[in-house]
Design an enzyme around this catalytic site. Structure first.
Site, PDB file in Angstrom:
ATOM      1  N   SER A  43       4.620   7.420   2.904  1.00 30.68           N
ATOM      2  CA  SER A  43       5.245   6.577   3.936  1.00 30.68           C
ATOM      3  C   SER A  43       6.547   5.964   3.433  1.00 30.68           C
ATOM      4  O   SER A  43       7.479   5.761   4.211  1.00 30.68           O
ATOM      5  CB  SER A  43       4.286   5.493   4.417  1.00 30.68           C
ATOM      6  OG  SER A  43       3.857   4.700   3.338  1.00 30.68           O
TER       7      SER A  43
ATOM      8  N   TYR B  60      -4.220   5.579  -3.961  1.00 35.29           N
ATOM      9  CA  TYR B  60      -5.161   4.731  -4.705  1.00 35.29           C
ATOM     10  C   TYR B  60      -4.956   4.915  -6.217  1.00 35.29           C
ATOM     11  O   TYR B  60      -3.810   4.938  -6.654  1.00 35.29           O
ATOM     12  CB  TYR B  60      -6.599   5.004  -4.234  1.00 35.29           C
ATOM     13  CG  TYR B  60      -6.731   4.653  -2.748  1.00 35.29           C
ATOM     14  CD1 TYR B  60      -7.116   3.378  -2.349  1.00 35.29           C
ATOM     15  CD2 TYR B  60      -6.409   5.579  -1.758  1.00 35.29           C
ATOM     16  CE1 TYR B  60      -7.183   3.033  -0.987  1.00 35.29           C
ATOM     17  CE2 TYR B  60      -6.481   5.246  -0.406  1.00 35.29           C
ATOM     18  CZ  TYR B  60      -6.875   3.974  -0.037  1.00 35.29           C
ATOM     19  OH  TYR B  60      -6.932   3.644   1.295  1.00 35.29           O
TER      20      TYR B  60
ATOM     21  N   HIS C  36      -6.665  -3.577   3.521  1.00 36.66           N
ATOM     22  CA  HIS C  36      -7.224  -3.742   4.880  1.00 36.66           C
ATOM     23  C   HIS C  36      -8.436  -4.660   4.903  1.00 36.66           C
ATOM     24  O   HIS C  36      -9.197  -4.655   5.868  1.00 36.66           O
ATOM     25  CB  HIS C  36      -7.576  -2.391   5.523  1.00 36.66           C
ATOM     26  CG  HIS C  36      -6.410  -1.456   5.576  1.00 36.66           C
ATOM     27  ND1 HIS C  36      -5.230  -1.796   6.168  1.00 36.66           N
ATOM     28  CD2 HIS C  36      -6.246  -0.201   5.081  1.00 36.66           C
ATOM     29  CE1 HIS C  36      -4.381  -0.794   6.046  1.00 36.66           C
ATOM     30  NE2 HIS C  36      -4.964   0.186   5.380  1.00 36.66           N
TER      31      HIS C  36
ATOM     32  N   GLY D 201       0.841  -1.198   0.000  1.00 38.15           N
ATOM     33  CA  GLY D 201       0.000   0.000   0.000  1.00 38.15           C
ATOM     34  C   GLY D 201       0.871   1.241   0.000  1.00 38.15           C
ATOM     35  O   GLY D 201       1.450   1.617   1.008  1.00 38.15           O
TER      36      GLY D 201
HETATM   37  C1  LIG Z   1      -3.967   3.551   2.980  1.00 39.15           C
HETATM   38  S1  LIG Z   1      -3.246   3.634   1.413  1.00 39.15           S
HETATM   39  C2  LIG Z   1      -1.517   3.453   1.799  1.00 39.15           C
HETATM   40  C3  LIG Z   1      -0.940   4.676   2.449  1.00 39.15           C
HETATM   41  C4  LIG Z   1       0.546   4.680   2.593  1.00 39.15           C
HETATM   42  N1  LIG Z   1       1.075   3.436   3.106  1.00 39.15           N
HETATM   43  C5  LIG Z   1       0.961   5.801   3.540  1.00 39.15           C
HETATM   44  O1  LIG Z   1       0.999   5.560   4.764  1.00 39.15           O
HETATM   45  O2  LIG Z   1       1.225   6.898   3.052  1.00 39.15           O
HETATM   46  C6  LIG Z   1      -3.682   2.078   0.768  1.00 39.15           C
HETATM   47  C7  LIG Z   1      -3.123   1.741  -0.610  1.00 39.15           C
HETATM   48  O3  LIG Z   1      -3.311   0.341  -0.818  1.00 39.15           O
HETATM   49  C8  LIG Z   1      -3.564   0.116  -2.175  1.00 39.15           C
HETATM   50  N2  LIG Z   1      -4.262  -1.174  -2.338  1.00 39.15           N
HETATM   51  C9  LIG Z   1      -5.610  -1.419  -2.236  1.00 39.15           C
HETATM   52  N3  LIG Z   1      -5.839  -2.728  -2.456  1.00 39.15           N
HETATM   53  C10 LIG Z   1      -4.654  -3.318  -2.692  1.00 39.15           C
HETATM   54  C11 LIG Z   1      -4.250  -4.656  -2.996  1.00 39.15           C
HETATM   55  N4  LIG Z   1      -5.135  -5.662  -3.106  1.00 39.15           N
HETATM   56  N5  LIG Z   1      -2.927  -4.907  -3.188  1.00 39.15           N
HETATM   57  C12 LIG Z   1      -2.011  -3.899  -3.095  1.00 39.15           C
HETATM   58  N6  LIG Z   1      -2.342  -2.614  -2.811  1.00 39.15           N
HETATM   59  C13 LIG Z   1      -3.640  -2.324  -2.613  1.00 39.15           C
HETATM   60  C14 LIG Z   1      -4.370   1.319  -2.620  1.00 39.15           C
HETATM   61  O4  LIG Z   1      -4.241   1.532  -4.022  1.00 39.15           O
HETATM   62  C15 LIG Z   1      -3.789   2.452  -1.776  1.00 39.15           C
HETATM   63  O5  LIG Z   1      -2.866   3.199  -2.513  1.00 39.15           O
END
Ligand SMILES: C[S@@+](CC[C@H](N)C(=O)[O-])C[C@H]1O[C@@H](n2cnc3c(N)ncnc32)[C@H](O)[C@@H]1O
Length: 276
Positions: free
Chosen positions: A103, A94, A164, A90
């Site tokens: 991060s 998105y 999540h 992640g």
């Molecule tokens: C909460 S954000 C991450 C924020 C980042 N880690 C930060 O703290 O700045 C969640 C990310 O997970 C990605 N995501 C959603 N489903 C996913 C999956 N099945 N596999 C990988 N990434 C995914 C989304 O595209 C999004 O960019």
């Protein structure tokens, strides 16, 4: 100015000028020699920040919306200068183009010698930089997870901040935890979704399919050597999870050898003793 140049000035120039002229000269010399914050490079300045300061600087919600950074600092500080590989699932932003990477940048400046790897379902290649590599793919896809390990090497820290959804969190953990380095850490963020059906969780606290059900089973597994059933076959996680640190919405799991031995023999002896 180097220490040698400064001491040369003190020995050779000071005797030749008035006190007032020396005072005027000395001040800027002193400031530069002391290398105050203004004189530091950006990288040096960031390298001295703690993780919460870095989270604020890079604007990741690991501090603010969440209160994760002090917990991470507590567990990860001993690894700050190690040459390790850190994977975060992640990257952020998105599907929005040009958004995300906060991060990963924070981790890069916290772990001064680490390779930081990010995985996201969306293309986040614009985040690639020195010591930061991104992969595109799903956290549930063993092929992309294995490709990361093959190309990057052994992972010492894995942080799941992806979808999540319990099903996804459990799938990533099942594939990656056995491949995590001995002594490594596996963090799962935003575990509140485990209780939210809308996000793939369940309101039933005993539902066996959620993220927190996985975590609770790891806690039982910590004590597997004490189970009275002698036929019990310990699982991989029973044998390799040595600590489960549960915080509000964050779980940090430590890997090692969970084989400390047991004193359960007395219990078994008493239970199966034939009455005289
Ligand atoms: C909460 S954000 C991450 C924020 C980042 N880690 C930060 O703290 O700045 C969640 C990310 O997970 C990605 N995501 C959603 N489903 C996913 C999956 N099945 N596999 C990988 N990434 C995914 C989304 O595209 C999004 O960019």
């Amino acid at each position: 100015m180097s220490h040698a140049a400064r001491s040369f000035a003190v020995r050779r120039i000071k005797p030749l000028v008035s006190d007032a002229a020396w005072a005027r000269l000395r001040d800027p010399l002193g400031r530069r020699a002391a290398r105050g914050p203004a004189a530091k490079s950006r990288t040096e300045h960031l390298a001295e920040m703690d993780l919460t300061q870095l989270a604020k600087h890079f604007r990741t919600d690991k501090w603010g919306n969440h209160r994760y950074t002090p917990h991470y600092e507590y567990h990860f500080a001993p690894l700050r200068d190690e040459k390790i590989n850190v994977l975060e699932i992640g990257i952020g932003g998105y599907a929005r183009e040009g958004r995300g990477g906060k991060s990963l940048r924070m981790w890069k400046h916290f772990f001064r010698n680490a390779q930081i790897v990010g995985l996201d379902i969306a293309d986040k290649s614009f985040v690639d930089a020195e010591r930061i590599t991104t992969y595109r793919g799903s956290q549930t896809d063993p092929e992309v997870l294995q490709r990361i390990i093959d190309e990057v090497g052994e992972l010492t820290i894995i942080i799941d901040d992806g979808s999540h959804r319990s099903e996804h969190v459990r799938a990533s953990f099942a594939y990656l935890f056995p491949r995590l380095a001995d002594g490594g850490f596996y963090a799962i963020e935003d575990t509140q979704t485990s209780y939210w059906p809308e996000r793939g969780g369940s309101e039933d606290l005993d539902d066996p399919t959620t993220t927190m059900a996985l975590v609770k089973s790891l806690v039982d597994g910590l004590n597997h050597e004490e189970f009275v059933d002698e036929a019990y076959e310990p699982s991989y996680t029973d044998r390799h999870v040595v600590a489960v640190h549960c915080y509000h919405n964050l779980v940090i799991i430590e890997k090692g050898d969970n084989l400390e031995g047991t004193r359960r023999r007395a219990i078994l002896r008493a239970r199966y003793a034939t009455p005289a």
